[in-house]
Every structure is written in C-alpha cells, then in structure tokens.
Design an enzyme around this catalytic site. Structure first.
Site, PDB file in Angstrom:
ATOM      1  N   GLY A  11       0.814  -1.217   0.000  1.00 31.93           N
ATOM      2  CA  GLY A  11       0.000   0.000   0.000  1.00 31.93           C
ATOM      3  C   GLY A  11       0.843   1.260   0.000  1.00 31.93           C
ATOM      4  N   ARG A  15      -1.894   8.779   3.540  1.00 32.16           N
ATOM      5  CA  ARG A  15      -2.090   9.685   4.680  1.00 32.16           C
ATOM      6  C   ARG A  15      -0.805   9.988   5.452  1.00 32.16           C
ATOM      7  NH1 ARG A  15      -6.566   7.469   8.261  1.00 32.16           N
ATOM      8  NH2 ARG A  15      -6.508   5.566   7.042  1.00 32.16           N
ATOM      9  N   GLN A  75       3.820  -6.584  -6.057  1.00 31.85           N
ATOM     10  CA  GLN A  75       2.425  -6.342  -6.451  1.00 31.85           C
ATOM     11  C   GLN A  75       2.401  -4.954  -7.094  1.00 31.85           C
ATOM     12  OE1 GLN A  75      -0.481  -5.347  -3.482  1.00 31.85           O
ATOM     13  NE2 GLN A  75      -2.144  -6.360  -4.566  1.00 31.85           N
ATOM     14  N   TYR A 103       0.077  -7.778   8.347  1.00 32.19           N
ATOM     15  CA  TYR A 103       0.207  -6.498   7.638  1.00 32.19           C
ATOM     16  C   TYR A 103       1.505  -5.799   8.066  1.00 32.19           C
ATOM     17  CZ  TYR A 103      -4.889  -6.523   6.586  1.00 32.19           C
ATOM     18  OH  TYR A 103      -6.146  -6.815   6.160  1.00 32.19           O
ATOM     19  N   GLU A 154     -17.048  -6.974   4.649  1.00 30.76           N
ATOM     20  CA  GLU A 154     -16.443  -5.645   4.660  1.00 30.76           C
ATOM     21  C   GLU A 154     -17.508  -4.602   4.942  1.00 30.76           C
ATOM     22  OE1 GLU A 154     -13.006  -4.855   4.440  1.00 30.76           O
ATOM     23  OE2 GLU A 154     -13.230  -6.946   5.006  1.00 30.76           O
ATOM     24  N   LYS A 333      33.616   7.055  19.515  1.00 30.84           N
ATOM     25  CA  LYS A 333      33.130   6.397  18.298  1.00 30.84           C
ATOM     26  C   LYS A 333      34.107   5.294  17.930  1.00 30.84           C
ATOM     27  CE  LYS A 333      34.414   6.747  14.377  1.00 30.84           C
ATOM     28  NZ  LYS A 333      34.924   6.975  13.030  1.00 30.84           N
ATOM     29  N   TYR A 348      37.068  13.851  22.498  1.00 31.30           N
ATOM     30  CA  TYR A 348      36.599  13.022  21.393  1.00 31.30           C
ATOM     31  C   TYR A 348      37.604  11.883  21.212  1.00 31.30           C
ATOM     32  CZ  TYR A 348      35.793  11.113  16.818  1.00 31.30           C
ATOM     33  OH  TYR A 348      35.566  10.228  15.800  1.00 31.30           O
ATOM     34  N   ALA A 362      41.221  16.028  30.152  1.00 23.77           N
ATOM     35  CA  ALA A 362      40.146  16.863  29.592  1.00 23.77           C
ATOM     36  C   ALA A 362      40.576  17.453  28.256  1.00 23.77           C
ATOM     37  CB  ALA A 362      39.826  17.983  30.565  1.00 23.77           C
TER      38      ALA A 362
END
Ligand code: UD1
Ligand code: MG
Length: 451
Positions: A11, A15, A75, A103, A154, A333, A348, A362
């Site tokens: 689908g 909306r 589909q 669904y 339905e 990271k 960092y 620091a």
C-alpha cells in the site's frame, strides 16, 4: 508445523504524506515492517515473503538489511488484499506448511496471540485474528456462529445488522499454504470496492466444507498505522511497554518517562538509567552499569560497573569495558576502552583503543580523519594523556607513557616515555604591565576623541 509469513506491504500510505513507503517509517529505531516481521518470528517461520508495491526497492533494501533470506513478491497494482497475497503464491509453490498473513503496518501483535492462532489452526482450516472494537468504524465484521466463523463482511458491503457487529477483522489470517492459495483463486472482485478481498476466503472455505474460527486479541495489538499522528501514538505505546519491561527486569529508572529505548535495547539487571537518556539501536548495557542523565548511546556495549555521563555520547562501535568511566561532554566512536580506563571530560575519542586504567585528560582529541581517510589511535595501559592533547592518528602512546598537556602528538610515544610537543614557554619580564599601560592610554585618547 512449518510456517511461512506473508506480510502485506504494498500500500501507498497516502495519509503519511511521505516519499518514504509507509511500512518503512520507524518505530523505536526500526521500520514498522521489521516490527511486524519480528512479531511473526515467534512462530519460527521457515519462509518470509513480503508483498511490496509502492517503494518496493526501498522495502527490499530494508528487509535485506534485516535478514537477507526474506523474499519479496511484487504487487505492481494494488487490487486488494487477496490479490496481494496471490503475488506470494509463485514463491511459496510446493511449500507444505501453514501460511500466516500479517500487515506491514500493524507492528504490535503479541507473540502469545500468534501462538494462540497457531494453536487454533490445529482444529480449524482457517483462523482469523479478531478484536472487539471500541469503534468498529470501517473494519471488516466477523460473522460468528458460536465458535465458528461464517464469513467476514467488509463494512462497505455490510447490511445494517452486520454493521452492528463489534467483533472485527484484524487482517491476520492463518491457513495451510496450499489451501490458502486455492481459496484465493476463487475470490472475485464483485463488491462495493471492486477489490479482491482476502476476507472472502472465509465464506468460500465454508462453502467447500472447511472450518473457520476466530481468535480474539486486544484492540491495541491490532493498531494499524496510517498517519504521522498514529506513528507517534505507536512510538509512545512502544516506549511505554519498553519502560515497564525494563523496570520489571531490574533496571532502576528514577524518571522512566524520559528514557527512550530502541526495539533492540538490552539492559542487564541492576543497571541504573538516569533522566533523559536515549538509547539508539544496537545498545547493550551490562549488569550494574550506570548511565547518567542526558546521555545518548548507539551501537555500543557497556560492561559491568561502567559509569557513563552525564552528557556522554557513545557512537557505533564503542565498547566500554568493566569499571571504565566516560564523563560529561565526551564522545566515543568505534573506540575500545579497556577495564578501568577513564575519559572524564570534554574529549573526542574515535577509531581508538585505550588501555587498562589509562587516563585521558580533559579536552583530548584523537584526530582520526585527515579529510579523506580514517586512522587509528592506540593508547597503552596506564598511559596518561595530558589535558588538551591532540593525537594525530595514526599514532600510538605506549604503556605507562605520558603526554604533556597541550601537546600535538604526531609520532608514536614509546612505552614509559613522556612526550612534550608544544612551544616552549618564555617569560618576558614586566612586558605585561607595559602592554596594559600602552593599551589603556590608547583607549583614553579614543574616548576623548583625540585619536
Ligand atoms: C482490511 C480488511 C478488513 C480489516 C482491516 C483491518 C480486506 C478486504 N479488508 O481492510 O476486513 O478489518 O484490513 O485493518 O482485507 N495491501 C496490499 N495490497 C493491496 C491492498 C492492501 O499490500 O492491494 C496492504 C496494505 O498496504 C495494508 C493491508 O494490506 O497494509 C490492508 O489493506 P487496507 O487497504 O488498509 O485494508 P482495509 O480496507 O483497511
Ligand atoms: Mg486499513
């Protein structure tokens, strides 16, 4: 009993007002489609077929990223739910087990509910998941005769009497795969919508002497998502459940409503999660770790007894070992902190390994990116990185080595050495006083308008 999941996801989702296919909109960090697939995984399906249409390429990529054994049936025109399921038939040809239809926009069906459905299948040919609707609206109505399901009607095609029924169709249906496709072959589109209704298979099955029944679940489980508003409601429902599960499983949270989880967050017993913490995807926190306020974690593993934050950011690939500390305004990271290592302030640390009990001062930065490539920084056990050190990667600092604060480290520091890499300090006797006097006299002249 082997099972194939067929997930309808073709689908458009008009909306949603979105370029992204509806089923790919995320809830707790995963597309709603993946939630639906995960819900179905309780039945340990042998096969998963997603029926895609609008945005099929994107849907295919998202499912492959989750599990590359998932198959896609295309589909290209959305002619109704029976037509959608029929597109899966070639992929499931010869499959001998059960087919379960879900669904892609209905992500919250509980495992217990699907187990009840599978159980009901042992005594009925077709099993439909129904719910008592507070407001039955346009849902399909389940016409029952005792335990037996006679038909699904339905809304558009229903009589007033049928519209008065409040037991509604969720859309979830289970049947033997071969039987299902045979029934679908018999479905026509002579109805109010001109669509091929999957729901018609119930009456067709009954007319062929097969049995059908319905299993009931809570309406909340069958919540379908059609708009951004419903997406936000679904997110809130997910978060509410994740928070209470975390509390039930032994996490302390002084303000659970301010903590955000992903679909795959794992917290061990006796973890403490303070206010306003966000868990992105792929986070595991082990027993006894403490995540302090305003921290943001994603794709990382935090071991026992570690303390993170407040205001820490752990990015993907981060591994924080036992008893390590990551303090405020620190970003990690793809970094491994060994046991007891400390990065307490304003740093960092990326593409790096930090040895046991090392201390990162620091304002330290691993300069991991040269504008083109990323490079690694290696820091040894009990090394001491002075405040405001720039570690220009690739570079290593040996065990028990030190860097002087303010250093820009561009070459390796051997074990036990102290590296100083900054301009040497000179004191100019009395020069500051002279400079102040000169500046003050310039200002006085300006203020008088002389200069
Ligand atoms: C359907 C059911 C209705 C049920 C309701 C529950 C039918 C005929 N009706 O109605 O009984 O109460 O769901 O929400 O089955 N889809 C496709 N291809 C299509 C049509 C639909 O993939 O050609 C997908 C949609 O993307 C959606 C799902 O199937 O995920 C249901 O389709 P939708 O149009 O919402 O059906 P409803 O009219 O709501
Ligand atoms: Mg619908």
């Amino acid at each position: 009993m082997s099972t194939a999941l067929i997930i309808l996801a073709a689908g458009k989702g008009t909306r949603m007002k979105s370029d992204l296919p509806k089923v790919l909109h995320p809830i707790a960090g995963a597309p709603m489609l993946i939630h639906a697939i995960r819900a179905g995984s309780v039945l340990e399906p042998d096969r998963v077929v997603v029926v895609a249409g609008h945005g099929a390429d994107a849907v295919k990529a998202a499912t492959a990223a989750h599990d590359d054994t998932i198959q896609i049936a295309l589909q290209s025109e959305q002619l109704g739910t029976a037509h959608a399921v029929a597109q899966a038939a070639p992929l499931l040809e010869g499959f001998e087990g059960d087919a379960l239809i879900l669904y892609g926009d209905t992500p919250f069906i509980r495992p217990e509910t699907l187990e009840a459905l599978a159980q009901a299948r042992t005594s009925h040919d077709v099993v439909v998941l129904g719910f008592e609707a507070a407001d039955p609206g346009r849902y399909g109505r389940l016409v029952m005769d005792g335990d037996s399901l006679k038909a699904i009607v339905e809304f558009k095609d229903a009589s007033d009497q049928e519209r008065a029924i409040t037991f509604c169709n969720s859309g979830v249906i289970a049947a033997n795969s071969e039987t299902l496709f045979k029934l679908i072959d018999a479905v026509g589109n002579d109805n109010a919508s001109g669509e091929y209704y999957l729901t018609d298979i119930v009456a067709i099955a009954r007319s062929q002497g097969l049995s059908a029944t319905a299993v009931a679940c809570d309406e909340a489980e069958t919540m379908g998502i059609n708009s951004r508003r419903e997406l936000a409601t679904a997110e809130a429902a997910f978060q509410a459940r994740a928070r209470s599960a975390a509390l039930d499983n032994g996490t302390t949270m002084p303000a659970p409503d301010t903590v955000y989880f992903s679909y795959d967050t794992h917290l061990g017993r006796d973890t403490i999660v303070d206010q306003n913490v966000v868990f992105g995807t792929g986070v595991t926190v082990e027993t006894g770790a403490h995540i302090r306020a305003f921290s943001h974690l994603e794709g990382c593993h935090v071991s026992r007894g570690a303390i993170i934050g407040p205001y820490a950011r752990l990015r993907p690939g981060t591994e924080v070992s036992e008893e390590a500390r990551v303090g405020n305004f620190v970003e990690l990271k793809n970094a491994l902190l060994h046991e007891g290592a400390k990065v307490n302030h304003l740093s960092y640390v990326g593409d790096a390994e930090v040895g046991k009990a090392a201390n990162i001062g620091a304002g330290t930065i691993t300069c991991n990116y040269d504008g083109v490539m990323k490079h690694r920084t290696q820091i040894g056990e009990r090394a001491f990185i002075g405040s405001n050190t720039m570690l220009v990667a690739p570079v290593s600092v040996g065990d028990h080595a030190m860097t002087a604060s303010g250093s820009v480290i561009t070459s390796n520091v051997p074990e036990g050495d102290l590296a100083i890499a900054r301009a040497k300090q000179q004191n100019k006797s009395g020069l500051a006083r002279k400079l102040f006097e000169k500046l003050k006299s310039i200002k006085e002249k300006r203020d008088k308008g002389v200069a």
